[in-house]
Design a protein around this motif. Sequence first.
Motif, short mmCIF file in Angstrom:
data_model
loop_
_atom_site.label_atom_id
_atom_site.label_comp_id
_atom_site.label_asym_id
_atom_site.label_seq_id
_atom_site.Cartn_x
_atom_site.Cartn_y
_atom_site.Cartn_z
N ALA A 3 -28.95 69.46 -63.92
CA ALA A 3 -29.03 70.82 -64.44
C ALA A 3 -30.31 71.03 -65.23
O ALA A 3 -30.89 70.09 -65.78
N ALA A 4 -30.76 72.27 -65.29
CA ALA A 4 -32.00 72.63 -65.96
C ALA A 4 -31.78 72.84 -67.46
O ALA A 4 -30.65 72.84 -67.95
N THR A 49 -34.03 81.92 -60.47
CA THR A 49 -33.39 81.06 -61.46
C THR A 49 -31.89 81.30 -61.53
O THR A 49 -31.16 80.52 -62.14
N GLU A 51 -29.89 80.81 -59.31
CA GLU A 51 -29.24 79.75 -58.55
C GLU A 51 -29.18 78.44 -59.32
O GLU A 51 -28.54 77.48 -58.88
N GLU A 52 -29.86 78.38 -60.47
CA GLU A 52 -29.91 77.15 -61.25
C GLU A 52 -28.78 77.10 -62.27
O GLU A 52 -28.42 78.11 -62.89
N TRP A 268 -41.48 74.27 -64.32
CA TRP A 268 -40.63 74.92 -63.32
C TRP A 268 -41.42 75.02 -62.03
O TRP A 268 -42.48 75.64 -61.98
#
Length: 269
Positions: A3-4, A49, A51-52, A268
């Motif tokens: 995960a981000a 983003t 989708e993150e 990113w």
Amino acid sequence: MTAAGLYVHLPYCRSRCGYCSFVVTTDDTTRGDYLASVAREAALIPRGTDEELFDSLYLGGGTPSLVPLADLARLIERLAGRFAFARDTEVTLEANPDDVDAARAAAWKAAGVNRVSLGVQSLRDTELAAVGRRHDAAQARAALEILAASGFSLSADLILGLPEQTAESFRASLEGILGDVDHVSLYLLETEKSREIEEDRRRRPERYLSDDAQAALWLEAGETLARAGLVHYEISNWARPGRRARHNVKYWERVPTLGLGVAAHELWE
């Protein structure tokens, strides 16, 4: 897939510490506009983003603990409405000891903060005063007790090499925080980042530990922390098992991170 992470820079401080080289301001008249701009910046980030999945939010500064409680809660709520956060997201707030009381701790908890990084720096008043810290040792001890009792995952920062610091006082500061914290960040004073401190060390070297003495204390500190059950997992950081700073580890492992606000770095691709 890892995960981000999301970092938000909150640059407002009551005063600038003698060693500080970060992007900060002591003029809080723009804070409302700044927080609104952070929210707009988040809204303008490319929709890819969406989708993150994010599992860390780090509120750094500056002094995020200065942000009025309602504004802080609103900021976190807006970010949660824009990004997909995991249920177990690590939400870190950097705090100064003089901003901590039981009511604030409860409000931070209610807003979603579950980890606090406390800028203790030292538990000796002369060392704190020498670099312009607003708090004293008694406030730092009280803050540690309040935050630990409130159930936060708790990290404390210490600085090695402060003016007036001795080997004995550094050891006492380190021992003094160990009962309350899950995580310790130990930094060397970077005198070259402050013209005032650099000049003071040149004129009054007796106020400072030598480089060799600092190196020896750094190694000794690692042994002390290891005996206390903390693992050295990154250059300046030690943590109890399961308490590593999830967000900071992302930088070392080159996990995608977004940055919002002035001076916020990101990776990113």
